[in-house]
Write a protein that holds these residues in place. Structure first.
Motif, PDB file in Angstrom:
ATOM      1  N   THR A  57      -1.443   0.574   7.323  1.00  0.00           N
ATOM      2  CA  THR A  57      -2.152  -0.063   6.213  1.00  0.00           C
ATOM      3  C   THR A  57      -3.546   0.532   6.065  1.00  0.00           C
ATOM      4  N   MET A  85       0.835  -1.207   0.000  1.00  0.00           N
ATOM      5  CA  MET A  85       0.000   0.000   0.000  1.00  0.00           C
ATOM      6  C   MET A  85       0.868   1.256   0.000  1.00  0.00           C
ATOM      7  N   LEU A 121      -4.643   2.375   2.700  1.00  0.00           N
ATOM      8  CA  LEU A 121      -5.738   1.797   1.921  1.00  0.00           C
ATOM      9  C   LEU A 121      -6.879   2.796   1.756  1.00  0.00           C
TER      10      LEU A 121
END
Length: 132
Positions: free
Chosen positions: A30, A13, A34
């Motif tokens: 993350t 990511m 995301l």
């Protein structure tokens, strides 16, 4: 990757955000990475009514695990013209799992994530009694 809770998923990511020049201020977790990627590549481009469904577990600490997909939740968001109009999910009703997710959120908060949910022990206790 299917499991987005791994260090490899975070690295992927992060590299995608760098590659596409998508800004994501620290902490570069993350979840935050995301969220920025989905906002850039999906949410902003939705014109006609559309549902985004089956969110990753790491993005939905209060939602029940999906019945058929281990790393997803029973959650959806309705978007029209680049705007979120609805956010709904099946509530997690397992106190032990909810505590684990709150602990993960506490770790994220300790890492600087100001959007992380705090531990809510009274809520988890209520789940033990079949409430709310």
């Amino acid at each position: 990757p299917e499991d987005l809770s791994t260090p490899q998923a975070r690295e992927l990511m992060d590299s995608l955000c760098v590659e596409h020049e998508i800004e994501c201020p620290p902490p570069r977790s993350t979840e935050r990475l995301l969220d920025k990627l989905v906002g850039h590549f999906i949410e902003e481009r939705i014109v006609s009514p559309a549902f985004i469904t089956d969110h990753p577990t790491i993005m939905s600490p209060l939602a029940k695990q999906h019945r058929h997909h281990r790393h997803r939740t029973e959650r959806f968001e309705l978007f029209i013209a680049g705007r979120e109009l609805a956010n709904a999910y099946t509530e997690l009703n397992q106190p032990d799992v909810q505590r684990q997710r709150f602990r993960a959120q506490q770790a994220a908060a300790a890492g600087g994530d100001d959007e992380a949910q705090p531990m809510d022990e009274p809520f988890c206790t209520a789940l033990e009694y079949g409430l709310p």
